[in-house]
Design a protein around this motif. Structure first.
Motif, PDB file in Angstrom:
ATOM      1  N   UNK A   1       0.773  -1.244   0.000  1.00 27.69           N
ATOM      2  CA  UNK A   1       0.000   0.000   0.000  1.00 27.69           C
ATOM      3  C   UNK A   1       0.795   1.279   0.000  1.00 27.69           C
ATOM      4  N   UNK A   2       2.122   1.191  -0.055  1.00 23.78           N
ATOM      5  CA  UNK A   2       2.926   2.416  -0.052  1.00 23.78           C
ATOM      6  C   UNK A   2       4.387   2.100   0.174  1.00 23.78           C
ATOM      7  N   UNK A   3       5.133   3.075   0.710  1.00 25.46           N
ATOM      8  CA  UNK A   3       6.540   2.804   0.947  1.00 25.46           C
ATOM      9  C   UNK A   3       7.338   4.042   1.263  1.00 25.46           C
ATOM     10  N   UNK A   4       8.656   3.909   1.124  1.00 29.28           N
ATOM     11  CA  UNK A   4       9.611   4.954   1.467  1.00 29.28           C
ATOM     12  C   UNK A   4      10.633   5.122   0.355  1.00 29.28           C
ATOM     13  N   UNK A   5      11.007   6.352   0.078  1.00 27.39           N
ATOM     14  CA  UNK A   5      12.200   6.653  -0.703  1.00 27.39           C
ATOM     15  C   UNK A   5      13.275   7.069   0.292  1.00 27.39           C
ATOM     16  N   UNK A   6      14.425   6.435   0.220  1.00 28.49           N
ATOM     17  CA  UNK A   6      15.510   6.693   1.172  1.00 28.49           C
ATOM     18  C   UNK A   6      16.751   7.107   0.394  1.00 28.49           C
ATOM     19  N   UNK A   7      17.269   8.287   0.706  1.00 28.73           N
ATOM     20  CA  UNK A   7      18.466   8.790   0.034  1.00 28.73           C
ATOM     21  C   UNK A   7      19.552   9.071   1.064  1.00 28.73           C
ATOM     22  N   UNK A   8      20.745   8.585   0.786  1.00 33.81           N
ATOM     23  CA  UNK A   8      21.917   8.836   1.619  1.00 33.81           C
ATOM     24  C   UNK A   8      22.709   9.943   0.938  1.00 33.81           C
TER      25      UNK A   8
END
Length: 272
Positions: free
Chosen positions: A174-181
């Motif tokens: 149903x969705x999620x995360x964008x993760x940037x380092x």
């Protein structure tokens, strides 16, 4: 993961952001950073470090909260700057380590800018192989994360996108995360499945150092965007946020298309 038209952030996106990432910043002890000081593992900023926090509005859409604490024994100061966007489901943070004492600090090691769990079902990680002088570079791959899985990424040779890429999408049902380092050369990231979610660890691959009086270091900046829906919403929300808040606006105007040409020397990039 069907495609559909670009949509603006909605209340569900903002709610997910507060639930998934915003909870880390409710107090100094729960901050999603970790390190070792003289071999002792520390998460967040300990309560006995005389912690304080200050919140201010940068503008109508950006709130900054600064958490700070001082180790009474060594003089090590930690400052974590958190930026929360009110118009997009995005939270950013960076940690600073400063020696405010009169002597060299004990050994500081294993510094992680991100050390915390994100909860959700059916996790799938989207990751990229970066650039390694091949036509197969910058290829994205979807990897379902099963129980006890652990995926570890790091570039080669201190070149920040050589064989790995510090941008990820972590899909839940149903969705999620964008993760940037941040773009800090020899970074690393690890995704570990746990009951009901995924534990994420990210930062420099290796840290083991002492700080002289007055010296300061910082972690990579972490950016986490939450979304509801499918992958196209993830892409579109990230682009809209980036255009709204990150790209420069000369004279207050959006950037126009630019033409740039650069070259190193003869090489495969000049072959057809």
């Amino acid at each position: 993961m069907k495609l559909h038209s670009v949509t603006a952030p909605n209340p569900d996106d903002m709610s997910k952001s507060r639930a998934l990432a915003g909870r880390f910043f409710e107090g100094a002890e729960g901050l999603p950073i970790s390190f070792k000081l003289d071999g002792k593992a520390i998460s967040g900023i300990p309560r006995d470090w005389q912690t304080v926090s200050k919140k201010r509005a940068i503008d109508a859409n950006i709130i900054e909260t600064v958490f700070e604490g001082n180790d009474p024994a060594s003089g090590l100061n930690i400052r974590v700057e958190c930026t929360e966007y009110r118009d997009y489901p995005v939270i950013e943070w960076v940690a600073w380590f400063t020696n405010k004492g009169r002597a060299t600090t004990p050994m500081i090691s294993d510094i992680l800018a991100m050390d915390g769990p994100f909860h959700g079902s059916k996790p799938v990680l989207s990751h990229c192989n970066g650039d390694f002088g091949s036509r197969d570079g910058y290829t994205f791959q979807l990897t379902p994360l099963s129980a006890a899985d652990e995926l570890v990424f790091a570039p080669r040779g201190g070149r920040s996108c050589n064989g790995a890429f510090p941008y990820y999408r972590l899909f839940f049902d149903g969705g999620g995360l964008a993760i940037a380092i941040g773009w800090p050369a020899q970074w690393s990231a690890c995704f570990k499945t746990l009951a009901g979610g995924v534990h994420v660890l990210a930062g420099q691959e290796k840290t083991r150092l002492r700080l002289l009086p007055g010296e300061t270091i910082r972690t990579p900046r972490m950016t986490v965007m939450s979304w509801s829906g499918d992958s196209s919403r993830a892409v579109n929300l990230w682009r809209r946020w980036y255009r709204a808040h990150i790209l420069p606006r000369p004279n207050g105007q959006p950037l126009k298309p630019l033409l740039a040409c650069a070259a190193t020397d003869e090489g495969v990039e000049f072959t057809t």
